[in-house]
Enzyme design. Structure first.
Site, PDB file in Angstrom:
ATOM      1  CB  CYS A  71      -0.873  -0.014   1.244  1.00 24.25           C
ATOM      2  SG  CYS A  71      -1.793  -1.542   1.397  1.00 24.25           S
ATOM      3  NE  ARG A  76       3.462   1.637  -2.290  1.00 20.00           N
ATOM      4  CZ  ARG A  76       4.623   1.218  -1.773  1.00 20.00           C
ATOM      5  NH1 ARG A  76       5.752   1.777  -2.174  1.00 20.00           N
ATOM      6  NH2 ARG A  76       4.673   0.262  -0.884  1.00 20.00           N
ATOM      7  CD1 TRP A 112      -2.029  -5.482  -3.305  1.00 18.33           C
ATOM      8  CD2 TRP A 112      -2.488  -4.234  -5.089  1.00 18.33           C
ATOM      9  NE1 TRP A 112      -2.000  -6.299  -4.396  1.00 18.33           N
ATOM     10  CE2 TRP A 112      -2.272  -5.578  -5.505  1.00 18.33           C
ATOM     11  CE3 TRP A 112      -2.795  -3.299  -6.037  1.00 18.33           C
ATOM     12  CZ2 TRP A 112      -2.354  -5.983  -6.827  1.00 18.33           C
ATOM     13  CZ3 TRP A 112      -2.869  -3.700  -7.365  1.00 18.33           C
ATOM     14  CH2 TRP A 112      -2.667  -5.021  -7.744  1.00 18.33           C
ATOM     15  CG  ASN A 125       2.971  -1.097   2.750  1.00 22.81           C
ATOM     16  OD1 ASN A 125       2.302  -2.035   2.323  1.00 22.81           O
ATOM     17  ND2 ASN A 125       4.118  -0.729   2.204  1.00 22.81           N
ATOM     18  N   GLY A 126       1.571  -3.540   4.971  1.00 20.60           N
ATOM     19  CA  GLY A 126       2.140  -4.778   5.490  1.00 20.60           C
ATOM     20  C   GLY A 126       1.043  -5.747   5.909  1.00 20.60           C
ATOM     21  CD  GLU A 147       8.635 -17.485 -16.094  1.00 21.37           C
ATOM     22  OE1 GLU A 147       7.759 -17.960 -16.845  1.00 21.37           O
ATOM     23  OE2 GLU A 147       8.689 -16.286 -15.771  1.00 21.37           O
ATOM     24  CE  LYS A 173       9.305 -13.111 -17.207  1.00 18.24           C
ATOM     25  NZ  LYS A 173       8.299 -14.081 -17.244  1.00 18.24           N
ATOM     26  CD  GLU A 205       7.546 -12.136 -20.998  1.00 20.78           C
ATOM     27  OE1 GLU A 205       6.406 -11.801 -21.383  1.00 20.78           O
ATOM     28  OE2 GLU A 205       7.740 -12.687 -19.904  1.00 20.78           O
ATOM     29  CG  HIS A 265      13.922 -37.803 -27.861  1.00 21.85           C
ATOM     30  ND1 HIS A 265      13.915 -39.112 -28.278  1.00 21.85           N
ATOM     31  CD2 HIS A 265      14.204 -37.843 -26.530  1.00 21.85           C
ATOM     32  CE1 HIS A 265      14.136 -39.909 -27.270  1.00 21.85           C
ATOM     33  NE2 HIS A 265      14.311 -39.183 -26.193  1.00 21.85           N
ATOM     34  CE  LYS A 288       1.948  -7.648 -14.998  1.00 23.66           C
ATOM     35  NZ  LYS A 288       3.111  -8.584 -14.980  1.00 23.66           N
TER      36      LYS A 288
END
Ligand code: AGP
Length: 616
Positions: free
Chosen positions: A2, A27, A74, A100-101, A489, A493, A496, A512, A611
Site C-alpha cells: 500500500c 503501487r 492494495w 502497509n504490510g 520460464e 523471460k 518476451e 529427440h 500486462k
C-alpha cells in the site's frame, strides 16, 4: 503493497496528502482514505476505487487542518470497500492508523480486544492496531505505540496519530518508511515534517530524508523529528540526500519497474507465506480453502490446473509438488486449450487456476467451462476482487502488490511459494505427509527470502556476463523434473523482453530433436541441481559440449563437478528440491533483464505484449 503518507506542520494538509497519494497510485489501489486532525477529534474520508473517487468525495468540503495521514490500499485481508479502506481508528475515536504490510497474529489480537469490549467495523488486519494502542493510551502516544507494537507479529510500516497527542508516529518493521523535514524549495510546503512509504510521495517537499530500518520509529512534530528504537532509546541516523527525479522515484532508483520487482522478491515471497503456516505444529494455515476441503480432499478424484504464460509454468511446478505430497493425480492445460476441448470435469474435479491479473480471457473462459461442468475452483491471484477471484469457490492471494512490468517476475515466485503451501496442505489433509516432513520443508521455505537475497547479489556478475549474449539469435534452456518448467520460464523471460528466440525443453528430450541445433552460436542454459537426475543432466551437458555447444549452468552452491563441464556457472544456495524452482528462477530473470537492457529494449512494456491479455 500500500501507499502511506503523513504531514504535520502549519500548511493545509489535504492538498499534500492527495497529491502524495496520486504519486503512489502505481503501487496499486482499490481504495484510499485520509484522516485529518482537529483539536477534539478526526475527520476521516475514505472511498473505494481510485484517488479521484476520494477527491470527488471531499471536493465540496473545506478542510483547514494542517496535520493528517493518507493511504492507498492494495487489499490483502478484506475485500476492497469503504469500511476496509484505511485510515482505521479505535472505537473511542482517539487513535487513527494507516498500515502497509500484514499483521500475522491479527485474529488472536482481535478476539482478545473484542473480549475487552472493542467494537470492530472492518475485515482488515490493520484495524487491530488502533484498538491495541488505545488499550495502552494515557495521553502519551509514543509510549502507547511502543507497548502495542511489541505485540504485533508480521511485517508492518505504520503511521499513527491522535488528536489528544497531535504528533505523527512512524514505525518500520519490514515495508519501507521514510521521514524528513519539509524544505523551502519554492514549490514545496517549506515547513513541517513528513513521512511516507515512498520517496515519490514527498520528493516535491523534501530531498533530505531518513530511511527508517526495521525496529525503528520516528516521532514527528511541527519542526522536529525524534528517532528511536522500539524501546524508546534514541538512535543516530545519517540524512540521505535524494537526487532522483519524480519518475525515478516511482522506480525507487531502479532503472525499470521489472528490475525493481525482481529485487522485491525477498519481501514479496516473505509477505506471501507469512501467516500461512504453523511451524511448531508442522501444519499449513489456508483458512480460505475451508469451504472446498470436502472430506479432506478425498471427495476429488483428480486436480486440473489451468493458466496462461508464466502462470502456466507455475501450474507445471504445482503438478510436481502436489503429486509429490499427495496421491492426487494432477493434469495441467493451457487456458486457451482447455476452453475448447471437452475435458472430463465433474463435481469430483478440483480445478486450480493461476493468474496474476485475475483477468486473462483464456483462463477465465476455461474456468467458466469447468465450473459449468460441476468442477470446484480454487484460484491463485494477485489482484483482490478480480474477475477470476470473484468467480472462484476459493482464492489464495499472493501478496506482491501490483506488478507493473509486463514480464512477470515477483508474481511468479509468489505463485510458486503458494503452491508449496497448497501442496503441503493437501499432503497433510490427506495424511500423505507427516507433521515432521511438513516442518522440514517449512523450515527451508522460511529461509527462501534470505536465499533470494544471496542470489540477487550476483546481479553485477550477471549484468557483466550478459553483455556477451546481446548478438545471439537463439538460446536453448534445459531442465529436468521440477525444474523443467523453470527452463520454460527462463526462455519466456528472455524472448518476451529481448526478442531473442529462446526455447525451453526437458533436458532428457534434447536428443529427440533439439540436439540438431547445437552449435557455438546457440548458448544452452541449463538448470543443474544435485537431485536424482543430476548425473543424467551432466551427460546431457557433455553431449552439448561434444558438439561445440556453450553451456551456462545454474547449479547448487558447493557443486564443483559442474565447473569442469560448463563454460559458465552461477551457483544458488542448496535447498530442498521442491523449493529449488523459486531460487533457480532468479538468475534467469536477471539474465533476461540485462540482455534486454544491453539491447536497448523497452523492458517494462515489450513490443506487442500487454500486462493482462483480456481478449482472446
Ligand atoms: C508473463 O511474463 C507474461 N507477461 C504472460 O505470459 C502472462 O504470464 C500471461 O499473460 C498470464 O497472465 P496472468 O497471470 O495475469 O493470467
Amino acid at each position: 503493497m500500500c501507499g502511506i503518507i503523513g504531514y504535520i506542520g502549519d500548511r493545509p494538509v489535504v492538498p499534500l496528502l492527495i497529491d502524495g497519494l496520486k504519486k503512489m497510485e502505481y503501487r496499486g489501489y482499490d481504495s484510499a482514505g485520509i484522516a485529518l486532525l482537529k483539536n477534539d477529534g478526526f475527520v476521516i474520508r475514505r472511498a473505494q476505487g481510485k484517488i479521484k473517487d476520494l477527491e470527488k468525495l471531499i471536493q465540496s468540503e473545506d478542510f483547514p487542518m494542517t496535520t493528517g495521514i493518507g493511504h492507498t490500499r492494495w487489499a490483502t485481508h478484506g475485500v476492497p470497500s469503504e469500511e476496509n479502506a484505511h485510515p482505521h481508528r479505535d472505537d473511542k475515536n482517539r487513535i487513527v492508523v494507516v498500515q502497509n504490510g500484514i499483521i500475522e497474529n491479527y485474529m488472536e489480537l482481535k478476539e482478545r480486544l473484542i473480549k475487552l469490549g472493542h467494537v470492530f467495523t472492518s475485515q482488515t488486519d490493520t484495524e487491530v492496531i488502533p484498538h491495541l494502542i488505545a488499550e495502552y493510551f494515557d495521553g502519551d502516544l509514543p509510549k502507547a505505540v511502543r507497548k502495542a507494537i511489541k505485540e504485533l507479529k508480521g511485517a508492518f510500516a505504520l503511521l499513527i496519530t491522535s488528536w489528544e497527542d497531535p504528533r505523527l508516529i512512524a514505525v518500520r518493521e519490514g515495508p519501507p518508511m521514510i521521514v524528513g523535514k519539509a524544505e523551502e524549495n519554492g514549490n514545496g510546503i517549506g515547513s513541517g515534517t513528513l513521512a511516507a512509504s515512498d520517496i515519490a510521495a514527498i520528493l516535491e517537499y523534501t530531498k533530505s530524508v531518513y530511511f527508517l530500518d526495521d525496529g525503528e520509529m520516528a516521532i514527528l512534530s511541527h519542526d522536529s523529528i525524534e528517532l528511536t528504537d522500539f524501546d524508546g532509546n534514541p538512535i543516530e541516523k545519517e540524512i540521505t540526500k535524494i537526487t532522483w527525479n519524480p519518475i525515478q522515484a516511482r522506480k525507487e532508483g531502479y532503472q525499470h519497474f521489472m528490475q525493481k520487482e525482481i529485487f522485491q522478491q525477498p519481501e514479496t515471497v516473505r509477505d506471501t507465506i507469512m501467516g500461512r503456516y504453523n511451524l511448531e505444529a508442522g501444519d499449513i494455515i489456508l483458512d480460505e480453502l475451508k469451504e472446498i476441503e470436502i472430506d479432506n480432499y478425498t471427495n476429488y478424484n483428480y486436480i486440473l490446473m489451468t493458466a496462461c504464460g508464466t502462470a502456466w509454468h507455475a501450474c507445471l511446478v504445482g503438478k510436481y509438488l502436489i503429486e509429490r505430497f499427495s496421491d492426487l493425480r494432477v493434469e495441467v492445460d493451457y487456458g486457451s486449450e482447455l476452453r475448447y476441448r471437452d475435458p472430463k470435469i465433474d463435481k469430483k474435479t478440483l480445478m486450480i487456476s493461476i493468474s496474476q491479473s485475475g483477468e486473462t480471457a483464456d483462463t477465465l473462459a476455461a474456468i467458466r467451462a469447468g465450473k459449468k461442468k460441476g468442477g470446484t475452483l480454487v484460484s491463485i491471484c494477485n489482484v483482490v476482487g478480480s474477475t477470476i477471484a470473484r468467480e472462484s469457490d476459493a482464492v489464495i492471494y499472493t501478496h506482491c502488490g501490483p506488478e507493473i512490468g509486463v514480464a512477470s517476475t515477483k508474481a511468479f515466485t509468489a505463485q510458486l511459494a503458494v503452491l508449496v503451501l497448497l501442496a503441503l496442505n493437501i499432503g497433510r489433509k490427506t495424511g500423505k505427509i507427516s507433521a515432521d516432513e511438513c516442518r522440514a520443508i517449512l523450515q527451508d521455505l522460511i529461509e527462501i527470502p534470505q536465499h533470494i537475497r544471496t542470489v540477487l547479489k550476483q546481479d553485477g556478475a550477471l549484468k557483466e556476463f550478459s553483455k556477451h549474449y546481446r548478438d545471439k539469435k537463439d538460446f536453448l534452456y534445459l531442465g529436468r523434473g521440477i525444474n523443467y518448467p523453470i527452463a520454460l520460464e527462463g526462455a519466456l523471460k528472455l524472448k518476451e523482453i529481448s526478442y531473442i528466440h529462446a526455447e525451453g525443453y526437458p533436458a532428457g528430450e534434447m536428443k529427440h530433436g533439439p540436439i540438431a541445433l547445437i552449435s557455438s552460436d546457440m548458448p544452452v542454459v541449463t538448470l543443474v541441481t544435485q537431485n536424482n537426475v543430476y548425473e543424467k543432466t551432466l551427460s546431457n551437458l557433455m553431449e552439448v559440449k561434444a558438439r561445440d555447444g556453450e553451456v551456462i549452468a545454474i547449479a547448487d552452491e558447493g557443486d564443483e563437478r559442474i565447473n569442469g563441464i560448463a563454460d559458465h556457472v552461477f551457483h544458488v544456495p542448496k535447498v530442498s528440491e521442491v523449493l529449488s524452482p523459486i531460487l533457480l528462477t532468479i538468475p534467469l530473470q536477471l539474465l533476461a533483464y540485462h540482455v534486454a537492457v544491453h539491447l536497448g529494449c523497452d523492458v517494462d512494456q515489450p513490443r506487442n505484449l500487454a500486462k493482462s491479455v483480456t481478449v482472446e
